[in-house]
Every structure is written in structure tokens, then in C-alpha cells.
Design an enzyme around this catalytic site. Structure first.
Site, PDB file in Angstrom:
ATOM      1  N   GLY A  31       0.798  -1.215   0.000  1.00  0.00           N
ATOM      2  CA  GLY A  31       0.000   0.000   0.000  1.00  0.00           C
ATOM      3  C   GLY A  31       0.833   1.269   0.000  1.00  0.00           C
ATOM      4  N   PHE A  32       0.162   2.395   0.311  1.00  0.00           N
ATOM      5  CA  PHE A  32       0.725   3.739   0.196  1.00  0.00           C
ATOM      6  C   PHE A  32       1.299   3.884  -1.218  1.00  0.00           C
ATOM      7  CE2 PHE A  32       2.848   7.636   1.690  1.00  0.00           C
ATOM      8  CZ  PHE A  32       1.802   8.160   2.426  1.00  0.00           C
ATOM      9  N   LEU A  33       0.396   3.644  -2.150  1.00  0.00           N
ATOM     10  CA  LEU A  33       0.800   3.437  -3.548  1.00  0.00           C
ATOM     11  C   LEU A  33       1.334   4.711  -4.203  1.00  0.00           C
ATOM     12  CD1 LEU A  33      -2.282   1.241  -4.546  1.00  0.00           C
ATOM     13  CD2 LEU A  33      -0.020   0.479  -3.761  1.00  0.00           C
ATOM     14  N   HIS A  34       2.388   4.524  -4.993  1.00  0.00           N
ATOM     15  CA  HIS A  34       2.988   5.635  -5.733  1.00  0.00           C
ATOM     16  C   HIS A  34       3.123   5.213  -7.196  1.00  0.00           C
ATOM     17  CE1 HIS A  34       6.546   3.160  -5.423  1.00  0.00           C
ATOM     18  NE2 HIS A  34       6.499   3.214  -4.100  1.00  0.00           N
ATOM     19  N   ASN A  35       3.800   6.051  -7.985  1.00  0.00           N
ATOM     20  CA  ASN A  35       3.878   5.766  -9.427  1.00  0.00           C
ATOM     21  C   ASN A  35       4.655   4.492  -9.757  1.00  0.00           C
ATOM     22  OD1 ASN A  35       2.227   7.761 -10.249  1.00  0.00           O
ATOM     23  ND2 ASN A  35       3.863   9.244 -10.685  1.00  0.00           N
ATOM     24  N   HIS A  37       4.271   1.651  -8.057  1.00  0.00           N
ATOM     25  CA  HIS A  37       3.192   0.651  -8.031  1.00  0.00           C
ATOM     26  C   HIS A  37       2.285   0.811  -9.260  1.00  0.00           C
ATOM     27  CE1 HIS A  37       3.927   1.213  -3.551  1.00  0.00           C
ATOM     28  NE2 HIS A  37       4.142  -0.073  -3.701  1.00  0.00           N
ATOM     29  N   GLN A 148      11.668  -3.922  -9.809  1.00  0.00           N
ATOM     30  CA  GLN A 148      13.102  -4.262  -9.790  1.00  0.00           C
ATOM     31  C   GLN A 148      13.857  -3.479  -8.720  1.00  0.00           C
ATOM     32  OE1 GLN A 148      14.006  -3.514 -13.911  1.00  0.00           O
ATOM     33  NE2 GLN A 148      13.509  -5.601 -14.533  1.00  0.00           N
ATOM     34  N   LYS A 149      13.198  -2.518  -8.062  1.00  0.00           N
ATOM     35  CA  LYS A 149      13.891  -1.804  -6.983  1.00  0.00           C
ATOM     36  C   LYS A 149      14.268  -2.795  -5.876  1.00  0.00           C
ATOM     37  CE  LYS A 149      12.073   1.219  -4.033  1.00  0.00           C
ATOM     38  NZ  LYS A 149      12.576   0.805  -2.705  1.00  0.00           N
ATOM     39  N   SER A 185       9.600   5.222  -3.469  1.00  0.00           N
ATOM     40  CA  SER A 185       9.438   4.272  -2.368  1.00  0.00           C
ATOM     41  C   SER A 185       8.445   4.867  -1.388  1.00  0.00           C
ATOM     42  CB  SER A 185      10.790   4.078  -1.662  1.00  0.00           C
ATOM     43  OG  SER A 185      10.589   3.508  -0.382  1.00  0.00           O
TER      44      SER A 185
END
Ligand code: PAF
Length: 284
Positions: A31-35, A37, A148-149, A185
Site C-alpha cells: 500500500g501507500f501506492l505511488h507511481n 506501483h 526491480q527496486k 518508495s
């Protein structure tokens, strides 16, 4: 888009889709989704009939002194991101739904978990493998998408699927960066303005690694010495590890080659950030 909290509700939806012959993607997240995700969801949306996103801050992959309690959570924001990305089902269970009273079965792995984050975070990958196995069993996806991070996590999950004959294709997706290079992140939100600037040392050091590797004339040891010196010049940074490893085995290498991944974990203040790069352009 439906948001469900129980395993049974996911299984019911999957059963209907399977009867219709639809193929199913899973994007596992905390969660706490960013670009970053969003890029996984976009790829999943393109390649599958149905997309499931799981949102679960998995307690068993955090160590006792880590940030489980403070890990950022915002289900309303996440729901909106998923809706906009055309997700079909969000699975957002409570801890008690995933880990029933008396839970005592775990999925572990040797070798690939011994270096990098596995060294500094004992039990982390056992927690990851366990929850991802559970999600695979619940959703039975055809394809699952990971960033891939978390390069070591991606290698471990690919290996787990191979070793345990799991019927899912694991797809790694490129790191998404802010305009100035910082890898996206959920933990970036912990950074103060000053730390946010200092955090650029990770991507800048990877730029340096790539430049040096492409110039030639360096072995892993001399490259890593230069990279560590570069990070140590940033007063807010404290190195957890900087390593040059083989992308498949995650074992340190002596010579640089197309299969070399430079991976690092660096504390900026109290926030531990990770980043990595295939420094000679190989496939991850
Ligand atoms: O990468 C993450 O966000 C987590 O490790 C994962 C794969 C969702 C398992 O909890």
C-alpha cells in the site's frame, strides 16, 4: 472495482473469472501506492483480463526494531489509485485474516537470502516468501508483477516459483524514479526536506558506478571502494551495504560483467533506502 477483506471473497471472484476463461494478474503491495506501483498495475492491466492488487503491510517481514508500526498506510488514497488504474479487485486483509491464531508455517530459502538485505534483515525474506506464497495460493494468478527496486526480492520470488513448481509467471518491472533520480518508495515519505536532498546520493552513486563500469579498467573491489567513498562524503548518509553481485545468485562478484548488479542500502538519517542498477546494461 471491489475492495474486499476476506480470502473467501477473493476466491469467489477468482472462481467466477476462471469459469469465464479470464486470465488473472496479481500485483502484491504493502500500500501507500505511488507511481512505481502504478507502473506495475499498468503493465498488469495491459497483459491480463483481470487485475488483483493486494494491500497488506505484512508484519512477519519486519524485524522487531523495524518500521512495521509506522509504515505509512492510506487505504482511501490507495483505493483511488487502483480505481484510476483500472484494477478489478483490491484485497486488503487485516492481519488476523492472513495469520490465523496458531499460524506456524513458513516458506524459507537459503543461498539467495544470505547477502545484501538478507544479511541486515534476518527473517525478512522468510516473511516475504511466506506472504507471497499465501497470496499466490489465494489469487492463483497467471502473472505476478514485482518492482526491480527490490532486486533481491525479485530474484528470490523467481527462484521460489521455480523451486516449488508454482504455476505463475513472475514479471519484473523497471524502477520508477522521481525527476531528480530518487527511486520511488513509500518510505521516502519519512524524509525531511534536508534528507530528501541527501537521498539523491543513492542514484548519483549508481550513475557513477555505471560510468566507471562503462569506462572499464575497474574490478568490483576498486569500483566498490570508489562508490563507498562517494556515499561517505554525504554527511547524512550511513552505508548499510554497497555490493556488486551476480543478478541471479546475489553472490558478490570479483569481475564486472553484463550480469553484475550494483545494489545498496543506505540510511539517510533514520530511513533505510535501497536502490540498484545493472551497471553494464544486462537483463534483470
Ligand atoms: O515489495 C513489497 O511491497 C512486499 O515485500 C510484498 C512483495 C508486497 C510482500 O509483502
Amino acid at each position: 472495482m471491489k475492495v474486499v477483506k476476506t480470502i473467501q471473497e477473493v476466491k469467489d471472484a477468482v472462481q467466477v473469472w476462471r469459469a469465464e476463461g479470464q486470465d488473472i494478474a496479481l500485483v502484491p503491495t504493502m500500500g501507500f501506492l505511488h507511481n512505481g506501483h502504478k507502473s506495475l498495475m499498468d503493465k498488469a492491466r495491459k497483459e491480463n483480463d483481470k487485475v488483483v492488487v493486494s494491500i497488506f503491510v505484512n508484519p512477519i517481514q519486519f524485524g522487531p526494531n523495524e518500521d512495521f508500526a509506522t509504515y505509512p498506510r492510506d487505504l482511501e488514497h490507495d483505493r483511488a489509485v487502483c480505481e484510476a488504474a483500472g484494477v478489478d479487485l483490491v484485497f486488503a486483509p487485516e492481519k488476523e485474516e492472513m495469520y490465523k491464531d496458531g499460524f506456524c508455517s513458513f516458506v524459507g530459502m537459503n543461498v539467495l537470502t544470505e547477502e545484501l538485505c538478507g544479511k541486515s534483515r534476518p527473517c525478512h525474506f522468510q516473511g516475504v516468501c511466506t506472504v507471497v506464497s499465501k497470496l499466490f495460493n489465494i489469487v492463483t494468478p497467471d502473472r505476478a508483477y514485482f518492482g526491480q527496486k527490490d532486486a533481491q526480492q525479485l530474484a528470490i520470488i523467481k527462484r521460489m516459483v521455480l523451486d516449488l513448481n508454482m504455476n505463475v509467471k513472475v514479471i519484473g518491472c523497471p524502477i520508477i524514479r522521481e525527476a531528480d533520480g530518487l527511486a520511488m518508495s513509500s518510505r521516502n515519505t519519512y524524509l525531511s526536506a534536508e534528507e530528501r536532498k541527501a537521498a539523491l546520493i543513492l542514484s548519483q552513486t549508481l550513475d557513477l558506478a555505471e560510468k566507471m563500469a562503462k569506462e572499464g579498467g575497474y574490478d568490483a573491489k576498486s569500483l566498490l571502494n570508489a562508490l563507498k567513498k562517494n556515499i561517505e562524503a554525504e554527511p547524512l548518509a550511513r552505508i548499510d551495504y554497497v555490493e556488486a553481485v551476480n543478478v541471479l545468485t546475489m553472490k558478490p562478484v570479483e569481475e564486472l560483467s553484463e550480469s553484475t548488479l550494483v545494489a545498496m542500502a543506505v540510511y539517510i538519517g533514520k530511513t533505510r533506502l535501497i536502490d540498484n542498477r545493472m551497471i553494464l546494461g544486462g537483463e534483470q
